[in-house]
Each structure stands twice: as C-alpha cells, then as structure tokens.
Design an enzyme around this catalytic site. Structure first.
Site, PDB file in Angstrom:
ATOM      1  N   ARG A  60     -32.508 -66.646 -36.913  1.00  0.00           N
ATOM      2  CA  ARG A  60     -32.835 -65.343 -38.009  1.00  0.00           C
ATOM      3  C   ARG A  60     -31.720 -64.779 -38.097  1.00  0.00           C
ATOM      4  O   ARG A  60     -31.384 -64.077 -39.408  1.00  0.00           O
ATOM      5  CB  ARG A  60     -33.945 -64.630 -37.584  1.00  0.00           C
ATOM      6  CG  ARG A  60     -34.514 -63.742 -38.472  1.00  0.00           C
ATOM      7  CD  ARG A  60     -35.866 -63.172 -38.272  1.00  0.00           C
ATOM      8  NE  ARG A  60     -36.412 -62.327 -39.399  1.00  0.00           N
ATOM      9  CZ  ARG A  60     -36.932 -61.206 -39.522  1.00  0.00           C
ATOM     10  NH1 ARG A  60     -36.740 -60.551 -38.413  1.00  0.00           N
ATOM     11  NH2 ARG A  60     -37.247 -60.747 -40.460  1.00  0.00           N
ATOM     12  N   ASN A  92     -36.303 -54.853 -38.768  1.00  0.00           N
ATOM     13  CA  ASN A  92     -35.485 -55.229 -37.521  1.00  0.00           C
ATOM     14  C   ASN A  92     -36.215 -55.873 -36.140  1.00  0.00           C
ATOM     15  O   ASN A  92     -35.569 -56.190 -35.213  1.00  0.00           O
ATOM     16  CB  ASN A  92     -34.687 -54.368 -37.167  1.00  0.00           C
ATOM     17  CG  ASN A  92     -35.325 -53.024 -36.879  1.00  0.00           C
ATOM     18  OD1 ASN A  92     -36.689 -52.692 -36.635  1.00  0.00           O
ATOM     19  ND2 ASN A  92     -34.774 -51.677 -36.565  1.00  0.00           N
TER      20      ASN A  92
HETATM   21  C1  HEM Z   1     -37.553 -67.059 -47.484  1.00  0.00           C
HETATM   22  C2  HEM Z   1     -37.237 -65.953 -47.121  1.00  0.00           C
HETATM   23  C3  HEM Z   1     -37.799 -65.329 -45.806  1.00  0.00           C
HETATM   24  C4  HEM Z   1     -38.466 -64.451 -45.887  1.00  0.00           C
HETATM   25  C5  HEM Z   1     -39.204 -63.583 -46.441  1.00  0.00           C
HETATM   26  C6  HEM Z   1     -38.660 -64.215 -44.155  1.00  0.00           C
HETATM   27  C7  HEM Z   1     -39.411 -63.264 -43.369  1.00  0.00           C
HETATM   28  C8  HEM Z   1     -39.493 -63.338 -42.046  1.00  0.00           C
HETATM   29  C9  HEM Z   1     -40.263 -62.456 -41.458  1.00  0.00           C
HETATM   30  C10 HEM Z   1     -41.017 -61.439 -41.922  1.00  0.00           C
HETATM   31  C11 HEM Z   1     -40.244 -62.698 -39.993  1.00  0.00           C
HETATM   32  C12 HEM Z   1     -41.075 -62.086 -38.772  1.00  0.00           C
HETATM   33  C13 HEM Z   1     -40.306 -61.090 -38.361  1.00  0.00           C
HETATM   34  C14 HEM Z   1     -41.218 -60.231 -37.274  1.00  0.00           C
HETATM   35  O1  HEM Z   1     -42.324 -60.198 -37.719  1.00  0.00           O
HETATM   36  O2  HEM Z   1     -40.863 -59.924 -36.338  1.00  0.00           O
HETATM   37  C15 HEM Z   1     -39.374 -63.996 -39.960  1.00  0.00           C
HETATM   38  C16 HEM Z   1     -38.948 -64.632 -38.874  1.00  0.00           C
HETATM   39  C17 HEM Z   1     -38.180 -65.574 -38.832  1.00  0.00           C
HETATM   40  N1  HEM Z   1     -37.441 -66.122 -39.768  1.00  0.00           N
HETATM   41 FE1  HEM Z   1     -37.607 -65.713 -41.733  1.00  0.00          FE
HETATM   42  N2  HEM Z   1     -37.691 -65.147 -43.821  1.00  0.00           N
HETATM   43  C18 HEM Z   1     -37.211 -65.859 -44.743  1.00  0.00           C
HETATM   44  C19 HEM Z   1     -36.230 -66.804 -44.516  1.00  0.00           C
HETATM   45  C20 HEM Z   1     -35.560 -67.249 -43.567  1.00  0.00           C
HETATM   46  C21 HEM Z   1     -34.596 -68.016 -43.416  1.00  0.00           C
HETATM   47  C22 HEM Z   1     -33.622 -68.652 -44.826  1.00  0.00           C
HETATM   48  C23 HEM Z   1     -34.202 -68.317 -42.136  1.00  0.00           C
HETATM   49  C24 HEM Z   1     -33.084 -69.322 -41.471  1.00  0.00           C
HETATM   50  C25 HEM Z   1     -32.706 -69.951 -41.977  1.00  0.00           C
HETATM   51  C26 HEM Z   1     -35.389 -67.644 -41.308  1.00  0.00           C
HETATM   52  C27 HEM Z   1     -35.418 -67.497 -39.850  1.00  0.00           C
HETATM   53  C28 HEM Z   1     -36.443 -67.193 -39.368  1.00  0.00           C
HETATM   54  C29 HEM Z   1     -36.914 -67.071 -37.954  1.00  0.00           C
HETATM   55  C30 HEM Z   1     -36.119 -68.342 -36.893  1.00  0.00           C
HETATM   56  C31 HEM Z   1     -37.724 -66.376 -37.629  1.00  0.00           C
HETATM   57  C32 HEM Z   1     -38.344 -66.034 -36.107  1.00  0.00           C
HETATM   58  C33 HEM Z   1     -37.571 -65.078 -35.534  1.00  0.00           C
HETATM   59  C34 HEM Z   1     -37.861 -64.861 -34.156  1.00  0.00           C
HETATM   60  O3  HEM Z   1     -38.824 -65.260 -33.501  1.00  0.00           O
HETATM   61  O4  HEM Z   1     -36.996 -64.049 -33.393  1.00  0.00           O
HETATM   62  N3  HEM Z   1     -36.108 -66.983 -42.421  1.00  0.00           N
HETATM   63  N4  HEM Z   1     -38.766 -64.156 -41.238  1.00  0.00           N
HETATM   64  C1  NAG Z   2     -35.744 -50.662 -36.327  1.00  0.00           C
HETATM   65  O1  NAG Z   2     -35.998 -49.738 -37.536  1.00  0.00           O
HETATM   66  C2  NAG Z   2     -36.494 -48.582 -37.282  1.00  0.00           C
HETATM   67  C3  NAG Z   2     -36.668 -47.966 -38.630  1.00  0.00           C
HETATM   68  O2  NAG Z   2     -35.399 -47.538 -39.457  1.00  0.00           O
HETATM   69  C4  NAG Z   2     -35.871 -47.506 -36.184  1.00  0.00           C
HETATM   70  O3  NAG Z   2     -36.321 -46.434 -36.143  1.00  0.00           O
HETATM   71  C5  NAG Z   2     -35.791 -48.413 -35.038  1.00  0.00           C
HETATM   72  O4  NAG Z   2     -34.749 -47.813 -34.142  1.00  0.00           O
HETATM   73  C6  NAG Z   2     -35.189 -50.042 -35.177  1.00  0.00           C
HETATM   74  N1  NAG Z   2     -35.446 -50.477 -33.902  1.00  0.00           N
HETATM   75  C7  NAG Z   2     -34.915 -51.385 -33.307  1.00  0.00           C
HETATM   76  C8  NAG Z   2     -35.199 -52.404 -32.268  1.00  0.00           C
HETATM   77  O5  NAG Z   2     -33.568 -51.396 -33.754  1.00  0.00           O
END
Ligand code: HEM
Ligand code: NAG
Ligand code: NAG
Length: 317
Positions: A60, A92
C-alpha cells in the site's frame, strides 16, 4: 518499407519515453550497487517474519507514494515543525512499517552511500512483499529519484474507498493508468486489513431506503456489522481484505463477484461489462491475474517524480 516503418515507430516510442523523463531500467544499479536488491529483500523478509502485517503495508505504501507526486518517496518523509507530511494526512491508519524502509536504506547505505533512492527501495519492497505473500515476482525497473515535498493536504489526491467507477477511472487516467490497470491493481486488496471506517458507508445508513448496500451479500454484510457496530468504540476493529488476508491470491475477485468486497470502490468494478469480465477472468485464473498485476504495478511504479537520492528516507537535507 515495413522495416523502415518499424524503425520509425520504435524511434518515436523511445523519444516519447524520453520526454516523459522515465529512464528506469532493471539493471540501474548493476555497477553502482549490485547487492542493493538483496539487502532490501532481506530487510523485508526479516520484518515480515516478525509481523505478518508488514507485506500489505509495504504494498500500500508504494501505491500511496506513486499516486502523490509520482513515485518519489514523498510518503516516507516525516513532518517537520513547519510542514505536516503525507504520512500524517487523513487516510493514514494503515500506513505503517516505515521502519522496514529505514532498515533497508541503512543496509544499502552501508554498501554504497548515496546511490540508491528511497523511492526505489519502496518499489523493491512492494515487489518483495507480494512475492513473500505467495504472489508473482518481477524485475523492478529502477532509477527513481526522491522528492523534497510531502504535504498532508496532498492525500486528498488519493482515491477514497467511497469512489464510484467514474471517479476511480478519472483518478487512474489522470496518472496514465487504464481501466484495466484499475481492475488489476485493485487486486492488491487480496492482502491486508481495512478498518471499519473504510467500509462504514456500506453497512450503516447506506442510503434513504437501505441500511446496507444492496449489492452486498447479506450474510457477509451482517458479519461486518457485528465487527463494526454503528457506534464503534474499537478504533482498531475491521476486517481482512479477503478471507485469505496474508496470501496474495485471486480470492479477492472470487469474493468480489459474490458481493463480498469491502469498499464501494471494489464493488464499483462490477458496474461495467468490461471491468466485470476482467474480474471474472481473474477470479477464474490466478495466472491471468498474476501476469496482469505485474504489468500494471510496473506501470504504476514508473510514475515519475523527484530529483535526488536522499540519505535518510525520512528527511531532506
Ligand atoms: C482503486 C483505488 C483504491 C482505493 C479506493 C483503495 C482504498 C483502500 C483503503 C480504504 C484501504 C484500507 C485502509 C484502512 O482502513 O486501514 C486499503 C488498503 C489496502 N490497499 Fe488499497 N485502495 C486502492 C488501490 C490500491 C492499490 C492500487 C494498491 C496497491 C497496488 C492497494 C493496496 C492496498 C493494500 C495492500 C491494503 C492493505 C493495507 C494494510 O493491510 O496495511 N490499494 N485500500
Ligand atoms: C493520521 O492523520 C490524522 C489526521 O490528520 C492525524 O491526526 C494522526 O496523527 C495521523 N496518524 C498517524 C498514525 O499518522
Ligand atoms: C459518481 O460520483 C460523482 C460524484 O459524486 C457523481 O457526480 C456521478 O454521478 C457518480 N456516477 C455514477 C455513475 O453514479
């Protein structure tokens, strides 16, 4: 005549590539730092052994880096007294594992000081993360440069999980990425974890007539509601991206087709015939997905940005 045309076409293509400033190559460090890749791979392997969440975080991280100011390591910069950096901007919560990049950079700097960019390390780490998770592997074109700018406000440029198809398509095409790249790269959601806030919109007060997004499988949605109640107190609650959250496979697409995806942006891939066909292709063929993923991530990883090689990935001199 045909040969002449071919020559002309290839000259045109190579000059176009030149103009866009993209001179990445797989053997970029062959002379200057031949063991750089091995050092990065080792740092990723070590970290992943101790923390199963590392690979998804690194994948990500590469996406976020590339979608803001090109792949320039801007995601790695720390905030300073006068500047709130990308990593401290709103979406983030799952950005972590920056220490893995620090470890890799340290190892690489010991071998060849000032040579290997932080942006290249992120790209290599993403490749290693996918491979370690059982996915495909590939040769990473290298030669990215690090940038000096990282702004929290830039995170608005990332597509949020609530985006519909046309919004996603626009976000990708602005970066020269196709609809196919969109469907394919979304397959990265085969590994990792999402917090409740990222799919809250689909399971509570979806619209005027539905509490739950009707495109969701009801059993699946009910399970998510349980983990993520309306007035959620557990900030770390959420769900793995698919049922095999540490394995880079095509289960994401299988579940997507069954109405078992987490985000509006995932479900959006089913709203057009061509994109739905692609999702079906990938659901039916791990090979087809792997092959396409490699092409698309190399393309995403080639978005240009930056101008120097940082010595410390967290700060500019
Ligand atoms: C198409 C548009 C995309 C959207 C709207 C999107 C959105 C998100 C969101 C909202 C999360 C979860 C964040 C959270 O709740 O902590 C996420 C997780 C993730 N995304 Fe995407 N993403 C997109 C594309 C991608 C792309 C292009 C990649 C990599 C090539 C990617 C890789 C990942 C991975 C690996 C996670 C899991 C992260 C973790 O477990 O630490 N995403 N994404
Ligand atoms: C993520 O973003 C929020 C809002 O800008 C900030 O207050 C927070 O410290 C950030 N958290 C981390 C883990 O960086
Ligand atoms: C997608 O969202 C945008 C912005 O909210 C909206 O204008 C557009 O009509 C939506 N497109 C579809 C197909 O729903």
């Amino acid at each position: 005549m045909a040969a002449l045309l071919l020559l002309f076409a290839s000259l045109l293509i190579s000059s176009l590539l030149h103009v866009s400033g993209n001179r990445l190559s797989v053997d970029y460090y062959a002379e200057t730092c031949p063991h750089a890749e091995k050092a990065v791979t080792e740092a990723v392997r070590q970290a992943a052994m101790n923390d199963k969440t590392v690979p998804a975080a690194l994948l990500r991280m590469h996406f976020h880096d590339c979608f803001i100011r090109g792949c320039d390591g801007s995601v790695l910069l720390d905030s300073t007294k006068n500047n709130k950096a990308e990593k401290d901007g709103p979406p983030n919560m799952s950005l972590h594992a920056f220490y893995v990049i620090d470890n890799a950079k340290k190892a690489v700097e010991e071998m060849c000081p000032g040579v290997v960019s932080c942006a290249d390390i992120v790209a290599l780490a993403a490749r290693d993360a996918v491979a370690l998770s059982g996915g495909p592997t590939w040769e990473v074109p290298k030669g990215r440069k690090d940038g000096r700018i990282s702004k929290a406000s830039d995170t608005q440029l990332l597509p949020p999980p609530t985006f519909n198809f046309s919004q996603l398509k626009q976000s990708f095409s602005q970066r020269g990425l196709s609809t196919k790249d969109l469907v394919t790269l979304s397959g990265a959601h085969t590994i990792g974890f999402a917090h409740c806030s990222s799919f809250q919109n689909r399971i509570h007060n979806f619209d005027a007539t539905h509490d739950i997004d009707p495109s969701m499988n009801p059993t699946f949605a009910a399970r998510l509601q349980k983990v993520c109640p309306k007035h959620n107190k557990a900030r770390n609650a959420g769900s793995t991206m698919d049922s095999t959250g540490t394995k880079f496979d095509n289960v994401y697409y299988k579940m997507l087709l069954e109405g078992k995806s987490l985000f509006t942006s995932d479900e959006a891939l089913l709203t057009h015939r061509r994109t739905k066909e692609l999702a079906s292709l990938y659901a039916n063929s791990q090979e087809a997905f792997n092959e396409a993923f490699v092409k698309s991530i190399i393309k995403m990883g080639s978005l240009p940005g930056g101008q120097e090689v940082r010595l410390n990935c967290r700060m500019v001199r």
